[in-house]
Design an enzyme around this catalytic site. Structure first.
Site, PDB file in Angstrom:
ATOM      1  N   GLU A  87       0.778  -1.227   0.000  1.00  0.00           N
ATOM      2  CA  GLU A  87       0.000   0.000   0.000  1.00  0.00           C
ATOM      3  C   GLU A  87       0.817   1.290   0.000  1.00  0.00           C
ATOM      4  OE1 GLU A  87      -3.576   0.348   0.013  1.00  0.00           O
ATOM      5  OE2 GLU A  87      -3.258  -1.677  -0.746  1.00  0.00           O
ATOM      6  N   SER A 363     -47.284 -30.287  39.427  1.00  0.00           N
ATOM      7  CA  SER A 363     -46.714 -31.294  40.333  1.00  0.00           C
ATOM      8  C   SER A 363     -45.225 -31.145  40.559  1.00  0.00           C
ATOM      9  CB  SER A 363     -47.007 -32.692  39.784  1.00  0.00           C
ATOM     10  OG  SER A 363     -48.403 -32.900  39.698  1.00  0.00           O
TER      11      SER A 363
END
Length: 618
Positions: A87, A363
Site C-alpha cells: 500500500e 406437580s
C-alpha cells in the site's frame, strides 16, 4: 548569454513562486471547514463485542462494524511489512503524499476523463486514514484535494506509528471486517500471531478490492494479487527469494463464510440483558468486550435439538409448531448454565420461556411440600398418609375445594414417598393440611421458587407461578446436597485491553437444606424414575451406567407440562435438566398431554444424544 540566463532565472523564479502560491491557495481554499483531527491522537473506534462459550468458541458478535482494536506493537511485523509493501512503500519517508504516484494518477485520470467515474488513486496510508476517518469516500477531484490537505496536517500532528496503527485497525477488508484482527478471524479463524506469511500477504492484498478477491469465481485474481504482494515483500528486502517462492507455491485457502454451528440466541439474549443490568452496558455493538460464558456448545446443540424435536413430535401436523417450550441444563454443584433454549426458534419469537414465562408449576412443586414435611419432627418417607377423598370448605357461600388424583382413583394408606413417586394430589393436599402452609411457604421462598406464596392449600399442588430457571435451580440445590447456588451465565467480562470488568462474586458457602434431607429427597426423585411417573426412563440408567431421577409436572387441564431430571455419573459434574412445554397464550395441551407424555420424552432424547458419543460406564 547572460541575458538568456537572467531571463531563465526570472522565469524559473516566477514559476516556483506561482507554484508555491497556487499550492498555498489550494491548501487554504480546500482546507477551510475540514473536520478537526485532534481526536485521532486518542481515538478509540467502536469495537465489536464477542460472546464466547466455555471452550472459547464464538457464540455471537455484537457489532456496528466488525472490528477489534490492536495496538501496533501487538501486530506481527510480517503483517505490517506486507501492508507497507502493498500500500505505501515510502510511508516512513513521505509527509503524507507520494508525489510520483500522485502525478501518475493525475495524468491518467485527466487523459482518460475518469475524474467523475472512479478515478485512479495513488493514496498513501495517511491519505487513506484521512479518507476513512475525516473526509469521506466521494469520488471527486475536490475530495482528493481535501484528502491531500488533511493528510499533510495529520503528518505534522501524529507520529507515523500512530497513523499506521489507525490504518491497520480501520481499513475495510471484506466480510464485514474492519481492521486486520477481525479480518484474520473472518478469513482464517486465527489470531494475528498465528498467521502464516502467505496469509499476511492475502490480507494485505484485500484493500484494493476485498469484495472481488473473496469470491470463488475470482480465485485466480486473488492468488495473483497475493503473489504480487509477496513479490513486493521480496523486492523490499522483507523476505528472502526462497521464502517468497515457497509462499507463492501454496494455494489461497480461506474459510467459507457461514452460520454458527450451534444455536444459542436465547442464551445470548439472556446474557445481554444481564450485562445491561449489572454493567449498564446497553451499547454492546461498540463496547469492544470479550464475554466469557458458561455455555457448553455440545450440550447446547443437543438440548436445543431435543427441544425442537419434542415440540414437533407433540404437534406433528405442523412444520414452524404453535406450541412453545424451554430447556435448561445446569451443573448442580456450581449453578453454571451449560445450555438454555427458550423456544422453538428465536428468529420467530424472542420471548424466552425459560426465564420470562411465569407459569403454574403443577406437580413439580410437590417436592417442596414434602421437603417442608420431612424437615418437621416425626415425618419420614415411610410416614403413612391416607389417600382418600377430601372436601375442604372455602368459606361461607364459597363452596368446597375437592382435589382429585389424575387417575380419578384413591389408594388408601400409602407411605409418604409414594406421594412423590406417583404424584398423588390428595396425599399432597392432606400433608400440607397437616403441617400447615407456613412451612411450605418458607421452603418455597428459601429455595427461590416463589418468594411470596399465597396461604392457600391449592398452592401445594403448584398453583403458584414461577419460571423454569427458578425451578431448575431449586432442584440443583436438592441434588447437590442442599448447597445454595445461583444460576450463572458468565465467567468474566473483559474490555478490549484484556482488563476484567466483571466477574461473578463467589457465593459464600450456605446450606439451604441439611445433607440428610437433601439426600432423602434425591432418593425419592430417583424412585420416580425407577417405579413412578418417570419409569419410562429406568432403562436409560442401566444402559448408560448413570444415576437418574426426576419429577414430572402437569397443571390443571394440562395447560403446562414439565419435567426436571438429574444425571449423576462418576467423576463428572451432576447435571440437572429442566423442561417446560406450553402455549405462549396459555391453553390446554390436550386431555392426556401430561408432563410424562410431553416433557419427559424431551429429557429422554437429551440423555440419549448426550451419551451417544460418550463411553458407557460399566
Amino acid at each position: 548569454m547572460r541575458q538568456f540566463v537572467r531571463r531563465l532565472l526570472i522565469f524559473s523564479l516566477f514559476g516556483v513562486t506561482a507554484t508555491v502560491s497556487a499550492a498555498f491557495f489550494v491548501f487554504f481554499y480546500y482546507g477551510r471547514g475540514l473536520p478537526n483531527y485532534d481526536h485521532l491522537k486518542d481515538y478509540q473506534p467502536p469495537l465489536a463485542t464477542r460472546l464466547y462459550a466455555n471452550n472459547y468458541q464464538l457464540i455471537k458478535e455484537y457489532a456496528l462494524e466488525r472490528r477489534f482494536f490492536k495496538p501496533l506493537d501487538q501486530i506481527p511485523q510480517k503483517l505490517i511489512q506486507a501492508f507497507l509493501a502493498a500500500e505505501d512503500r515510502n510511508f516512513y519517508y513521505h509527509f503524507g503524499l507520494d508525489f510520483s504516484g500522485l502525478l501518475r494518477a493525475v495524468l491518467s485520470n485527466t487523459l482518460k476523463g475518469s475524474w467523475k467515474n472512479r478515478p485512479l488513486g495513488a493514496s498513501t496510508i495517511t491519505q487513506q486514514v484521512a479518507k476513512n476517518f475525516l473526509v469521506g469516500n466521494e469520488a471527486s477531484f475536490k475530495r482528493k484535494v481535501k484528502e491531500a490537505v488533511m493528510s499533510i496536517r495529520i503528518e505534522f500532528s501524529l507520529p507515523k506509528d500512530r497513523i499506521l496503527e489507525l490504518y491497520l485497525n480501520q481499513v475495510y477488508l471484506g466480510r464485514g471486517s474492519y481492521g486486520v484482527t477481525a479480518a484474520a478471524q473472518a478469513y482464517f479463524g486465527k489470531s494475528l500471531d498465528d498467521l502464516s506469511l502467505e496469509e499476511c500477504a492475502f490480507l494485505a492484498a484485500l484493500p484494493k478490492a476485498p469484495a472481488i478477491y473473496d469470491r470463488d469465481t475470482e480465485a485466480k485474481k486473488a492468488q495473483g494479487r497475493r503473489d504480487w504482494v509477496l513479490d513486493r515483500l521480496n523486492q523490499e528486502g522483507f523476505i528472502t527469494p526462497q521464502a517468497c517462492h515457497l509462499a507463492q507455491s501454496l494455494p489461497v485457502t480461506v474459510l467459507k463464510p457461514g452460520p454458527l454451528s450451534f444455536s444459542a440466541d436465547y442464551f445470548a439474549e439472556e446474557v445481554r440483558r444481564h450485562l445491561v443490568g449489572c454493567l449498564k452496558q446497553a451499547d454492546l455493538p461498540s463496547a469492544g468486550l470479550s464475554i466469557f460464558t458458561t455455555l457448553d456448545p455440545d450440550t447446547q446443540t443437543i438440548a436445543h435439538k431435543s427441544l425442537q424435536q419434542g415440540l414437533v413430535a407433540y404437534d406433528s401436523t405442523k412444520t414452524t409448531p404453535e406450541v412453545s417450550g424451554a430447556i435448561v441444563v445446569m451443573e448442580a454443584e456450581t449453578g453454571h448454565v451449560l445450555a438454555l433454549s427458550g423456544g422453538f426458534d428465536f428468529s420467530q419469537n424472542q420471548f424466552n420461556c425459560a426465564t420470562q414465562a411465569w407459569r403454574q408449576s403443577g406437580s413439580l412443586f410437590k417436592p417442596i411440600v414434602y421437603l417442608a414435611a420431612l424437615e418437621q419432627e416425626g415425618y419420614t418417607p415411610e410416614t403413612l398418609i391416607n389417600d382418600s377423598p377430601i372436601k375442604i370448605s372455602l368459606g361461607p357461600g364459597l363452596g368446597y375445594y375437592q382435589p382429585r388424583n389424575f387417575t380419578k382413583k384413591h389408594y388408601g394408606l400409602c407411605p409418604l414417598r409414594v406421594g412423590v413417586e406417583q404424584s398423588r394430589n390428595v396425599m399432597t393436599i392432606k400433608l400440607a393440611q397437616q403441617i400447615g402452609m407456613a412451612p411450605v411457604q418458607e421452603m418455597a421462598a428459601r429455595l427461590g421458587v416463589i418468594s411470596h406464596l399465597p396461604n392457600q392449600l391449592a398452592m401445594a399442588l403448584g398453583a403458584g407461578e414461577t419460571t423454569l430457571l427458578r425451578l431448575t435451580t431449586a432442584y440443583c440445590t436438592i441434588v447437590n446436597g442442599g448447597k445454595k447456588i445461583h444460576p450463572t451465565f458468565l465467567h468474566k467480562v473483559e474490555n478490549h485491553l484484556g482488563h476484567t470488568l466483571h466477574e461473578p462474586d463467589p457465593l459464600p458457602e450456605e446450606k439451604l437444606l441439611s445433607s440428610d434431607l437433601a439426600e432423602t429427597m434425591t432418593d425419592m426423585l430417583r424412585n420416580v424414575v425407577q417405579r413412578g411417573t418417570g419409569r419410562r426412563l429406568s432403562c436409560l440408567a442401566e444402559q448408560y451406567g448413570i444415576d437418574l431421577g426426576g419429577k414430572t409436572g402437569t397443571t390443571n387441564d394440562c395447560y403446562d407440562a414439565w419435567f426436571i431430571g438429574f444425571i449423576k455419573r462418576p467423576n463428572a459434574p451432576t447435571l440437572v435438566v429442566g423442561i417446560f412445554v406450553g402455549f405462549l397464550k396459555p391453553r390446554s395441551l390436550g386431555a392426556q398431554a401430561t408432563g410424562a407424555r410431553v416433557a419427559l420424552p424431551i429429557f429422554e432424547s437429551f440423555v440419549k444424544s448426550y451419551f451417544a458419543s460418550r463411553p458407557t460406564i460399566a
